[in-house]
Scaffold this motif. Structure first.
Motif, PDB file in Angstrom:
ATOM      1  N   GLY A 112      55.468  23.167  26.860  1.00  0.00           N
ATOM      2  CA  GLY A 112      56.363  23.909  25.971  1.00  0.00           C
ATOM      3  C   GLY A 112      55.970  25.347  25.772  1.00  0.00           C
ATOM      4  O   GLY A 112      56.816  26.249  25.766  1.00  0.00           O
ATOM      5  N   GLY A 126      61.524  14.830  28.408  1.00  0.00           N
ATOM      6  CA  GLY A 126      61.049  16.136  28.861  1.00  0.00           C
ATOM      7  C   GLY A 126      60.894  16.221  30.366  1.00  0.00           C
ATOM      8  O   GLY A 126      61.220  17.239  30.979  1.00  0.00           O
ATOM      9  N   ASN A 165      51.716  18.155  26.137  1.00  0.00           N
ATOM     10  CA  ASN A 165      53.021  18.478  25.556  1.00  0.00           C
ATOM     11  C   ASN A 165      53.112  19.960  25.218  1.00  0.00           C
ATOM     12  O   ASN A 165      54.126  20.616  25.477  1.00  0.00           O
ATOM     13  N   VAL A 166      52.019  20.500  24.679  1.00  0.00           N
ATOM     14  CA  VAL A 166      51.998  21.913  24.298  1.00  0.00           C
ATOM     15  C   VAL A 166      51.935  22.814  25.534  1.00  0.00           C
ATOM     16  O   VAL A 166      52.594  23.854  25.576  1.00  0.00           O
ATOM     17  N   VAL A 202      62.336  22.629  23.534  1.00  0.00           N
ATOM     18  CA  VAL A 202      61.602  23.295  22.463  1.00  0.00           C
ATOM     19  C   VAL A 202      61.645  22.468  21.174  1.00  0.00           C
ATOM     20  O   VAL A 202      60.671  22.467  20.404  1.00  0.00           O
ATOM     21  N   TYR A 209      58.954  20.038  21.664  1.00  0.00           N
ATOM     22  CA  TYR A 209      57.678  20.748  21.567  1.00  0.00           C
ATOM     23  C   TYR A 209      57.291  20.930  20.099  1.00  0.00           C
ATOM     24  O   TYR A 209      56.178  20.610  19.683  1.00  0.00           O
ATOM     25  N   ASN A 259      63.101  24.874  17.442  1.00  0.00           N
ATOM     26  CA  ASN A 259      61.691  24.609  17.191  1.00  0.00           C
ATOM     27  C   ASN A 259      61.493  24.123  15.752  1.00  0.00           C
ATOM     28  O   ASN A 259      60.844  23.106  15.498  1.00  0.00           O
ATOM     29  N   TYR A 312      62.794  19.257  32.349  1.00  0.00           N
ATOM     30  CA  TYR A 312      62.044  20.273  33.103  1.00  0.00           C
ATOM     31  C   TYR A 312      62.418  20.236  34.582  1.00  0.00           C
ATOM     32  O   TYR A 312      62.532  21.278  35.228  1.00  0.00           O
ATOM     33  N   TRP A 366      45.375  22.522  21.525  1.00  0.00           N
ATOM     34  CA  TRP A 366      46.312  23.644  21.524  1.00  0.00           C
ATOM     35  C   TRP A 366      45.647  24.872  22.130  1.00  0.00           C
ATOM     36  O   TRP A 366      46.262  25.616  22.893  1.00  0.00           O
TER      37      TRP A 366
END
Length: 551
Positions: free
Chosen positions: A290, A370, A286-287, A397, A400, A343, A374, A431
């Motif tokens: 984003g 998502g 997911n990160v 975002v 995200y 965000n 995308y 991350w």
């Protein structure tokens, strides 16, 4: 963020000003003073998301009005050159370092933070983040990219990690009745940092810009000073509840959801479970998707829409004059701020919603929606529809950011709350991994597309399809998260023994002890105003520039 005195709690004789024992709350303390303290730190370190506003100006650090390009420049030589301007891909590694070091420092020092307390962690975070920006300013002055990497990327990245996780377990303990909302409040400021920092940085760069300077190193120093004041205020505003505390009148409900445990898994065992690694993969993918978009948000908007941003739809990016580039740069800074609004809003909205639909269901929504967004973003860009393209990225975002805010509650549901802060710290290695994958995918595919002669307005299309594919894998990983087997949980005796060793307060009967009351009283309103006014300013500036974007 609060003037509550620091009279030592029982058993805290001789505790230092930064020690955990010094910040145990006493009767009369209002728990709503803790979220502003977290926001004060997160709004500052959240500027990491807004660093793309510096990329294009820094590509002209030597040439001032145009880049001094060197045909033989590579990443190694870019680190030490004093005669060639840097490329966006060289600078983008700072963004990667931010999140690699964030994840690594959170994993390494997460256990220490649980023992040392959020005040000491916040204090060290301020020293590292602001000191790193000051070192990076020296790197710009001397045109040494390696010094920028070391200062902002490495030292600043360590500050990011400590500042990021410092409030998570604290706020979960203060708001056991609203676990998802608490994690949303804990880290929503991190998503909003760019909303304030990006337009502030743009204004400062324009103020300091001269015929001999692009104004970036001066901007770094001013922002570091401002951030240091706010972060110290946040660090000294942290308090933790005494052992046995719970909100007045609240009783933990009987478990109705098999995905939410009332038991606890020890830190040493959490990473041995399949569930930990499935959630690790969920966060990483997911990160990755984003962060790839956020890291290049400003250049992406400018290169895709170019002259159409200022009413010249037939003017391509390469044909813009320096004055026109400055105009669209300011608009792109507003776009970066707009993404920051979503965000920060997504962190609170999605985390709060997860209290109703569950963490697993929330992540299913992130991945399923998502994938569609995308995949369709290149189509919206090809149509030249700014509103649709920007709207898609804003939703992306928000999810995200929502993913970050939901993950601590997801971990607390699966592993319990005893070690949630340290487990969260270890999970943030996902991350760190994503901080490499996302920006590298976007930056280097962009460079390869440009080198192949692909028009700048189309260089991001292939990247979006790759990021959508990552979300498909994340969707599968999320579906595989199941409740833990009994063998992983600590016994009640083990939990009681551990709590007796780690608390400085006396372990008596549970209750509110006169702590946590007050709601939004005078002190709370002042604390929220201190962080709320900069947020409102950021929203106002963002809305102004967003209006220009859609004119």
């Amino acid at each position: 963020m609060t003037a509550t005195n620091d009279t030592l709690a029982p058993g805290a004789t001789g505790a230092g000003l930064l020690d955990r024992e010094r910040i145990i709350a006493k009767p009369g303390f209002n728990r709503w003073l803790v979220p502003p303290a977290a926001l004060a730190i997160h709004l500052c370190i959240g500027m990491a998301y807004g660093f793309s506003v510096f990329w294009l100006p820094l590509t002209k650090a030597i040439g001032i009005t145009s880049s001094v390009a060197c045909a033989d420049l590579n990443l190694g030589s870019a680190l030490f050159t004093t005669t060639c301007d840097w490329r966006v891909s060289d600078l983008g590694w700072i963004y990667t370092l931010f999140f690699v070091l964030l994840g690594c420092s959170a994993a390494i020092w997460g256990g220490w933070l649980e023992r040392a307390g959020p005040r000491k962690a916040g204090f060290v975070s301020a020293i590292c983040w602001c000191g790193g920006m000051a070192i990076a300013a020296v790197g710009i002055m001397t045109h040494q990219l390696w010094l920028m990497w070391f200062g902002a990327g490495v030292i600043g990245g360590i500050g990011l990690g400590l500042g990021y996780i410092s409030p998570v377990s604290t706020l979960i303990k203060w708001f056991p009745d609203r676990r998802g909302m608490a994690t949303g409040m804990a880290i929503m400021g991190f998503g909003g940092g760019a909303m304030i920092g990006a337009p502030l940085a743009d204004a400062l760069m324009r103020h300091f810009r001269t015929d001999a300077s692009i104004g970036v190193w001066e901007t770094f120093l001013v922002m570091a000073a401002i951030y240091f004041v706010f972060m110290m205020a946040g660090a000294f505003g942290y308090r933790i509840p005494p052992a046995g505390w719970k909100p007045e009148g609240w009783t933990a409900p009987a478990a109705k959801n098999s995905m939410i445990t009332t038991r606890h898994v020890h830190l040493k065992n959490a990473h041995k479970t399949k569930q930990f690694w499935m959630i690790w993969l969920v966060l990483c993918l997911n990160v990755s998707a984003g962060i790839g978009v956020l890291g290049m948000a400003s250049p992406m908007l400018q290169e895709i829409f170019a002259g159409s941003l200022i009413g010249l739809p037939d003017v391509k990016f390469a044909d813009l004059t320096p004055e026109q580039l400055a105009q669209i740069g300011a608009i792109a800074a507003g776009f970066t701020g707009l993404l920051s609004v979503f965000n920060i809003a997504g962190r609170f909205f999605w985390a709060s919603l997860s209290d109703r639909i569950g963490r697993k269901g929330t992540y299913f929504t992130f991945f399923a929606l998502g994938i569609v967004l995308y995949a369709l973003a290149p189509w919206a860009a090809g149509m030249g529809n700014k509103a649709l393209f920007v709207g898609m990225l804003c939703i992306i975002v928000s999810m995200y950011g929502g993913g970050f805010a939901t993950i601590p509650a997801y971990l607390a549901d699966i592993f319990g709350t005893q070690f949630v802060g340290a487990i969260h710290g270890r999970l943030l290695t996902a991350w760190a991994t994503a901080g490499i994958i996302g920006p590298v995918v976007v930056n280097y595919i962009r460079e390869a597309q440009i080198a192949a002669g692909i028009p700048r307005a189309q260089v991001y299309d292939f990247t979006m399809y790759i990021l959508a594919g990552m979300l498909v894998v994340g969707l599968i990983a999320n579906l595989m998260v199941k409740p833990l087997q009994d063998k992983w949980y600590m016994s009640d005796a083990e939990v009681a023994s551990l709590q007796a060793k780690t608390t400085a307060a006396s372990s008596g009967p549970s209750g509110s002890f006169g702590i946590g009351k007050g709601g939004f009283d005078g002190k709370a309103l002042i604390a929220w105003a201190i962080v709320g006014i900069p947020i409102l300013w950021g929203i106002w500036i963002t809305l102004q520039k967003t209006f220009v974007l859609f004119m």
